[in-house]
Design an enzyme around this catalytic site. Sequence first.
Site, mmCIF file in Angstrom:
data_model
loop_
_atom_site.group_PDB
_atom_site.id
_atom_site.type_symbol
_atom_site.label_atom_id
_atom_site.label_comp_id
_atom_site.label_asym_id
_atom_site.label_seq_id
_atom_site.Cartn_x
_atom_site.Cartn_y
_atom_site.Cartn_z
ATOM 1 N N GLU A 1 0.631 7.682 -0.183
ATOM 2 C CA GLU A 1 -1.099 7.838 0.412
ATOM 3 C C GLU A 1 -0.674 8.925 1.436
ATOM 4 O O GLU A 1 -1.859 8.929 0.928
ATOM 5 C CB GLU A 1 -0.107 6.303 1.600
ATOM 6 C CG GLU A 1 -1.766 5.904 1.749
ATOM 7 C CD GLU A 1 -1.414 5.003 3.052
ATOM 8 O OE1 GLU A 1 -0.412 4.745 4.024
ATOM 9 O OE2 GLU A 1 -1.926 3.966 3.122
ATOM 10 N N HIS B 1 22.554 0.097 -14.785
ATOM 11 C CA HIS B 1 21.971 -1.350 -15.087
ATOM 12 C C HIS B 1 20.754 -1.658 -15.546
ATOM 13 O O HIS B 1 21.162 -3.090 -16.041
ATOM 14 C CB HIS B 1 22.954 -1.653 -14.639
ATOM 15 C CG HIS B 1 24.625 -1.407 -15.098
ATOM 16 N ND1 HIS B 1 25.967 -1.532 -16.058
ATOM 17 C CD2 HIS B 1 25.260 -0.593 -13.382
ATOM 18 C CE1 HIS B 1 26.993 -0.850 -15.645
ATOM 19 N NE2 HIS B 1 26.312 0.134 -14.121
ATOM 20 N N LYS C 1 -9.983 -2.799 0.531
ATOM 21 C CA LYS C 1 -10.629 -3.771 2.142
ATOM 22 C C LYS C 1 -11.717 -4.184 1.746
ATOM 23 O O LYS C 1 -11.856 -5.626 2.252
ATOM 24 C CB LYS C 1 -9.849 -3.034 3.105
ATOM 25 C CG LYS C 1 -8.155 -2.988 3.551
ATOM 26 C CD LYS C 1 -8.697 -2.009 5.453
ATOM 27 C CE LYS C 1 -7.157 -1.330 5.011
ATOM 28 N NZ LYS C 1 -7.274 -0.674 6.717
HETATM 29 O O1 LIG Z 1 -0.368 -0.398 11.921
HETATM 30 P P1 LIG Z 1 -2.121 -0.765 10.699
HETATM 31 O O2 LIG Z 1 -2.934 -0.439 11.567
HETATM 32 O O3 LIG Z 1 -2.590 -2.343 10.668
HETATM 33 O O4 LIG Z 1 -2.255 -0.655 9.347
HETATM 34 C C1 LIG Z 1 -1.143 -0.905 8.529
HETATM 35 C C2 LIG Z 1 -1.423 0.129 6.996
HETATM 36 O O5 LIG Z 1 -2.929 -0.345 6.765
HETATM 37 C C3 LIG Z 1 -3.129 0.264 6.549
HETATM 38 O O6 LIG Z 1 -4.322 -0.140 5.637
HETATM 39 C C4 LIG Z 1 -3.191 1.656 6.131
HETATM 40 O O7 LIG Z 1 -3.652 2.291 4.270
HETATM 41 C C5 LIG Z 1 -1.353 2.433 5.846
HETATM 42 O O8 LIG Z 1 -1.233 3.514 6.684
HETATM 43 C C6 LIG Z 1 -1.172 1.746 7.514
HETATM 44 O O9 LIG Z 1 -0.064 1.883 7.808
#
Ligand SMILES: O=P(O)(O)OC[C@H]1O[C@H](O)[C@H](O)[C@@H](O)[C@@H]1O
Length: 528
Positions: A322, A351, A455
């Site tokens: 990431e 293995h 997302k």
């Molecule tokens: O801790 P949060 O704000 O819920 O984020 C949780 C995760 O989701 C995101 O999509 C990011 O890509 C991550 O870097 C992050 O750790």
Amino acid sequence: MDATALWQRYQKWLYFHEGLGFYLDVSRMRFDDTFVEALQPKFEKAFADMEELEKGAIANPDENRMVGHYWLRNPSLAPTPELQEEIVNTIEQIETFAEKIRTGAIHPPKASRFTDIISIGIGGSALGPEFVAQALAPDFPPLGIHFIDNTDPAGIDRILTHLRNRLSSTLVLVISKSGGTPEPRNGMIEVKKAYAGQNLDFANYAIAITMPGSKLDEQAKSEGWLARFPMFDWVGGRTSELSAVGQVPAALQGIDIRAMLEGAKEMDDATRIPNIKQNPAALLALSWYFSGNGKGEKDMVILPYKDSLLLFSRYLQQLVMESLGKEKDLDGNIVHQGIAVYGNKGSTDQHAYVQQLREGVANFFVTFIEVLEDRKGQSPEIETGVTSGDYLSGFLQGTRQALYENQRDSVTVTIPQVNSRIVGALIALYERAVGFYGSLVNVNAYHQPGVEAGKKAAAAILELQKQVLEVIQTEKTSLSIEEIAQKAGASDQIEAIYKILRHLHANQRGVVLHGDFGQPSSLKVSIT
Ligand SMILES: O=P(O)(O)OC[C@H]1O[C@H](O)[C@H](O)[C@@H](O)[C@@H]1O
């Protein structure tokens, strides 16, 4: 290279940290001195960038953020007294709170002790706590931890079913830096319903770990949750294990969080030295650069020969991929950077896929992690003069050698044992190596623009589902998928609509498909 020359090379490049009893061996990466000299200017920039970052520069320009995870283990480095105080106070609050939970000073309404934890979070809010629990939790922890790190209903059920008779003594950690990520939100809503189903007031069990002022923080405040701990704006998710995100679950399990911070601090001190050979994180970044030509041409296979380090590769997968997997460099050029990371543990993997590493496509380098201490106490003999640990050690050496003979490079990290201090040091080592490598290849290692696209696409699908359901409910007659797509004004989304309907059909959601399932266009859709 013959055995004598290799032995010389081994000693020439061996890094040893006396305080930590930590070794790094990069001798089986076949770079030469000319390569190291050529990289020197890039490293000078990387060292300078890192110094600026530690002083509080906006090292994440796209998000206009400071990058301060190094301050967590050495608060005196934080750029303002307010930040220093915030860090110190948070650690103290966590320790005090965890102590009260472990001793029963804070206990659930209907029991004398909390027995379990459900930790809800994803990505950086899960991978560190999961890795550390596996690596460091005592055999009989004061509280057993269970993770919900997805929005998979069956996965949630599994945990809730397992804990159904202990829910009234189970703490719930809701961990989300942003406080708005859908997966942990869904998990929290479902777990809250399970508590309500047993007439338990969720607020008495729930703890929020999030940025002050986030949606999650507001909810926890208004509902009067048991506790709230701050996640700082200047700590990225994937570098948050040594913030409240990792410290709260670790402290509740009886893991020594001060020792983790201490180990990380010692490693930070060692990786601050602006000299490649004397800096283990620089040596790692150099090896990565050499192996993949500075373009990630080779994958990083992480092979710890120790069961308790099984999840290190998953943890590193996020930290490395990431951070480094970026379309554009800092000047806006299209570069498609990154390094792929995978692995589990040795000798188990010997293995499985190590066959390919030995003989197949040579698109990787291995990082062996060797732990000198086999176990606490004496080992029984398996054969005369030989223990199980000797086998494990022999398998590691043998694989390293066999790979090298076949022109497959490797790095070996050797640690004295798996304890809190060393795990803290390993985390710090890789955080710094990723930071250096980001500078070497000129990418912003601290943002994740690509995650947003996925997302947004998912949100669009859920929106489309609402439209589709509206059409079906208004029409009330049997329709083809094409007709539904037309009526929803989304003919260009026909395949997505078909998949939405097939999913609803499979889950008794009031939608039934009839016809030939091998010919989706022939299907008729009706409501039940
Ligand atoms: O801790 P949060 O704000 O819920 O984020 C949780 C995760 O989701 C995101 O999509 C990011 O890509 C991550 O870097 C992050 O750790």
